[in-house]
Scaffold this active site. Structure first.
Site, PDB file in Angstrom:
ATOM      1  CG  ASP A  61      -1.922   1.333   1.391  1.00 43.07           C
ATOM      2  OD1 ASP A  61      -2.223   1.552   0.264  1.00 43.07           O
ATOM      3  OD2 ASP A  61      -2.425   1.365   2.337  1.00 43.07           O
ATOM      4  CE  LYS A  62       0.118   7.598  -2.665  1.00 41.86           C
ATOM      5  NZ  LYS A  62       0.469   8.564  -1.823  1.00 41.86           N
ATOM      6  CB  THR A  63      -1.418   6.540   2.124  1.00 38.64           C
ATOM      7  OG1 THR A  63      -1.638   7.063   0.659  1.00 38.64           O
ATOM      8  CG2 THR A  63      -1.456   7.872   3.117  1.00 38.64           C
ATOM      9  CB  THR A  76      -2.090   3.793  -4.242  1.00 38.54           C
ATOM     10  OG1 THR A  76      -2.259   5.117  -3.662  1.00 38.54           O
ATOM     11  CG2 THR A  76      -1.429   4.168  -5.665  1.00 38.54           C
ATOM     12  N   GLY A  77      -4.959   3.882  -4.075  1.00 43.81           N
ATOM     13  CA  GLY A  77      -6.285   4.690  -4.368  1.00 43.81           C
ATOM     14  C   GLY A  77      -6.045   5.916  -5.172  1.00 43.81           C
ATOM     15  CE  LYS A 114      -5.135  -0.509  -1.702  1.00 45.78           C
ATOM     16  NZ  LYS A 114      -4.703  -0.104  -0.559  1.00 45.78           N
ATOM     17  CG  ASP A 172      -5.709   0.262   7.518  1.00 45.77           C
ATOM     18  OD1 ASP A 172      -6.922  -0.347   7.811  1.00 45.77           O
ATOM     19  OD2 ASP A 172      -5.210   0.989   8.378  1.00 45.77           O
ATOM     20  CG  ASP A 211      -5.449  -2.395   2.283  1.00 52.60           C
ATOM     21  OD1 ASP A 211      -6.377  -1.791   1.447  1.00 52.60           O
ATOM     22  OD2 ASP A 211      -4.363  -1.887   2.830  1.00 52.60           O
TER      23      ASP A 211
END
Length: 729
Positions: free
Chosen positions: A420-422, A568-569, A596, A615, A619
């Site tokens: 995941d990115k953030t 990522t969103g 995802k 998360d 996720d």
């Protein structure tokens, strides 16, 4: 030691007099004395000890049963374990002293040593002394055999008990004239001496290897300084209730999870979260029980107690991981069980073969005894549990919580890592870079304060960044009503009778609304759009800085042959910018949390063994679908039910370390299995006498080798600590 019986100490907060120093009595592990009977096939339980009979067979060296651990009163498990080890040492010294006259009066030893010592009743005296040695020194093994046979799981204790009983019975029969031949009481005495000493050394080694979880438990202090009005009351930690206030002095351990209500200090949480640098704590910051306070005093309001505390959650999770069985453990258990049966069979077969071959009974019995004491299912039985006990406990101390042992061991198979990115690859702390208004009837201040009003209830990093900007500008946020969350897309609410929607670029695409051409000025920016009464009114751009160790983590994974992807969103432009800077192998942009899972499935269909990091809540589907699910960014919330592994911190290098440590753990398991198996493949034939007359392995040397093999396995497991890579700078 019952902490509850200590008198309470009261100190006035209005005086300069120091309260009595906090007692340093740390909580120890309470062992469940009835948690299970130990044999090499039963290491998944706790350390169950029957201390009344000093039954070594009921002791599991590999794990520790904390099910009955309480912080209110000190458990006796550690002390009892120490008493058991001391009992073996005591039995060794008593039997050693009794063995001196047994050996000295042995006619065979006298012949070898070249002296003669005989007197009336010499033979009965030797029989009496040898009988004491057999009963007193052999008692742990004899009772251990009974315990193993009751559970129909014969193991090491059965082998030793059968061997020493056969040797003793044969020697007595020779001494009283029932059989012709030479007794070997002196071999029996020295054999029991060596077995006792070997078990003492083995238990010391294994106890040290299994101490990691105990150290975690010991981090919680027994006492706390409870603030009541203007007085300070020293109470037991388990007597605290939620919303109580405690004082934490400089250098003390924090007794409970809570929120700082007064004071500032740097707190060392390294043994709890793996965060090596002390964390500065001030009013409204959270603190964790077991962390070490720095130079300032803190007043902390209790938020969690007992089973709800972070430390207890960690202990419970580590216990579950240690007690669970993986495929590797099941294989080792089966091998140990078969080895026991093989040893008994080979021992009896050895006896028959030598008797049929014309050798005397004493020689045949000696060969059988040697086979049984040399064979070592114990080393095979503890080979895996010791590695697991060490790896899971040390991982927890570094902020890596293992919920699924099989997934952890299979980290070596990972070929694709999806990040995941953030908050994982990036710091997750967004700062507003631009506020753009597209409606003449709205100004920048009004737009920002309206959006901040909607976002102030959200914990998402983007939402927090917007609220932080509004507070910096000292903007008063309007009242909102009818708040709703649009899963994976944004939020909506009513403000001043108008419907306001704050959404991601994907929402605009879904509704067919054209994005402004200049919305994305920088590839690294994230943009949220504002619709008022379904009309695009403006947008806010934010930037999220890439973490300093992200690139190192990606490079280390790629060097290990793992392809690294990001899901990522965020919009494609932002995702591409991050992917380019980090050198990722692929990127999936504008995907919702529930989408995802499709990313993971696609990679699996391509033949990849996939690990997903994300998360623990948003996720969840992807984490459950992945071969290895890693929940990150959860801080002290360790309740991510769908993840196999939970990282307390969100550092990308932690994920890389986890993969590397999983590989190192598996290597140690295989090394121990190969050693334990290889030892028996070589030792059993030698004990049976395949090289006779060129080489004969005595029962005493066989016992030394058996004990040494288990000690070697324990020490090799300890070396796993060196394989854990962390950047503590």
């Amino acid at each position: 030691m019952d902490h509850g019986s200590h008198p309470q100490s009261v100190t006035s907060l209005n005086t300069d007099e120091e309260a009595p120093a906090e007692q340093q009595a740390l909580q120890h592990i309470g062992h469940d004395g009835h948690s299970g009977t130990m044999n090499p096939n039963n290491h998944q339980g706790g350390v169950g000890m029957d201390h009344g009979a000093t039954d070594h067979s009921r002791m599991n060296h590999a794990g520790m049963d904390h099910g009955k651990m309480g912080h209110g009163k000190e458990g006796h498990g550690v002390h009892d374990h120490g008493a058991m080890i001391a009992d073996f040492l005591r039995r060794f010294w008593v039997c050693m002293l009794l063995s001196v006259p047994v050996v000295a009066l042995s006619m065979m030893f006298q012949e070898v040593a070249g002296y003669h010592l005989d007197f009336p009743y010499r033979e009965p005296l030797v029989v009496m002394l040898a009988s004491i040695i057999y009963v007193y020194g052999g008692w742990p093994f004899l009772t251990g055999m009974i315990g193993e046979l009751r559970t129909r799981q014969p193991g090491m204790m059965t082998l030793v008990a059968v061997a020493i009983t056969a040797a003793y019975a044969y020697s007595v029969a020779v001494s009283v004239g029932w059989l012709r031949g030479m007794d070997f009481f002196w071999e029996l005495a020295t054999l029991i001496d060596i077995m006792l000493l070997g078990h003492y050394l083995e238990m010391k080694s294994v106890a040290g290897a299994s101490r990691s979880l105990e150290l975690i438990v010991q981090m919680l202090p027994a006492d706390a300084h409870k603030v009541t009005g203007t007085t300070l009351l020293d109470v037991k930690v388990n007597a605290l209730n939620i919303n109580d206030v405690v004082l934490v002095r400089p250098g003390e351990r924090i007794p409970t999870d809570g929120t700082v209500i007064e004071g500032e200090s740097a707190v060392n949480e390294s043994m709890l979260t793996g965060e090596s640098v002390p964390v500065q704590k001030a009013v409204n910051d959270t603190v964790i029980a077991g962390a070490v306070n720095g130079e300032g005093s803190l007043k902390v309001r209790v938020t969690h107690k007992g089973e709800d505390s972070y430390l207890n959650k960690v202990v419970k999770m580590v216990e579950e991981a240690q007690n669970a069985k993986s495929q590797t453990q099941t294989l080792a258990d089966r091998a140990a069980g078969w080895l026991t049966l093989l040893s008994l069979t080979v021992g009896l077969l050895t006896l028959v073969v030598w008797l049929v071959g014309g050798r005397d009974v004493s020689f045949a019995v000696e060969r059988m005894v040697t086979v049984m004491v040399t064979a070592c299912p114990h080393a095979l039985g503890v080979a895996i549990p010791l590695v697991v006990a060490i790896s899971t406990a040390i991982s927890a101390q570094k902020g890596l919580l293992i919920r699924n042992r099989t997934a952890f061991e299979e980290a070596r198979k990972i070929t694709a890592m999806v990040f995941d990115k953030t908050g994982t690859l990036t710091e997750g702390e967004f700062g507003v870079t631009r506020v753009q208004v597209l409606d003449r009837n709205t100004d920048e201040t009004a737009l920002l304060r309206t959006v901040a009003a909607l976002e102030q209830s959200s914990q998402h990093p983007i939402a927090q960044g917007i609220v932080r900007e509004a507070k910096l500008r000292q903007l008063a946020m309007p009242a909102i009503s009818d708040f709703q969350s649009i899963t994976g897309k944004g939020v909506s609410a009513t403000v001043d009778s108008r419907r306001v929607v704050v959404v991601s670029p994907g929402y605009l695409k879904e509704k067919g609304i054209e994005q402004p051409q200049d919305a994305f000025g920088s590839g690294a920016e994230t943009v949220v759009f504002v619709l008022i009464d379904e009309k695009l009114t403006g947008y806010i751009a934010l930037a999220d800085k890439i973490r300093a160790d992200s690139k190192e983590a990606v490079e280390r994974l790629q060097q290990s042959g793992i392809k690294v992807y990001m899901a990522t969103g965020d919009n494609q432009k932002v995702a591409d910018a991050v992917a380019k800077e980090l050198g990722l192998d692929g990127v999936y942009a504008e995907v919702l949390p529930d989408q995802k899972v499709n990313v993971v499935k696609d990679l699996q269909q391509q033949g990849q063994f996939v690990a997903m990091t994300g998360d623990g809540v948003n996720d969840a589907p992807a984490l459950a679908q992945a071969n290895v699910g890693i929940a990150v960014g959860s801080g002290t919330d360790v309740a991510a039910e769908t993840a196999d592994i939970i990282l307390v911190n969100s550092r990308p290098t932690d994920i890389t370390n986890l993969v590397e440590f999983g590989k190192a753990t598996y290597r140690k398991m295989i090394q121990n299995l190969l050693w334990a198996t290889g030892y028996n493949v070589v030792a059993i034939p030698l004990a049976a006498g395949v090289l006779y007359p060129n080489f004969v392995l005595s029962p005493a040397i066989g016992a030394v080798l058996m004990s040494a093999s288990t000690v070697i396995v324990a020490l090799n497991a300890q070396l796993l600590k060196r394989s854990l890579r962390y950047n503590d700078e």
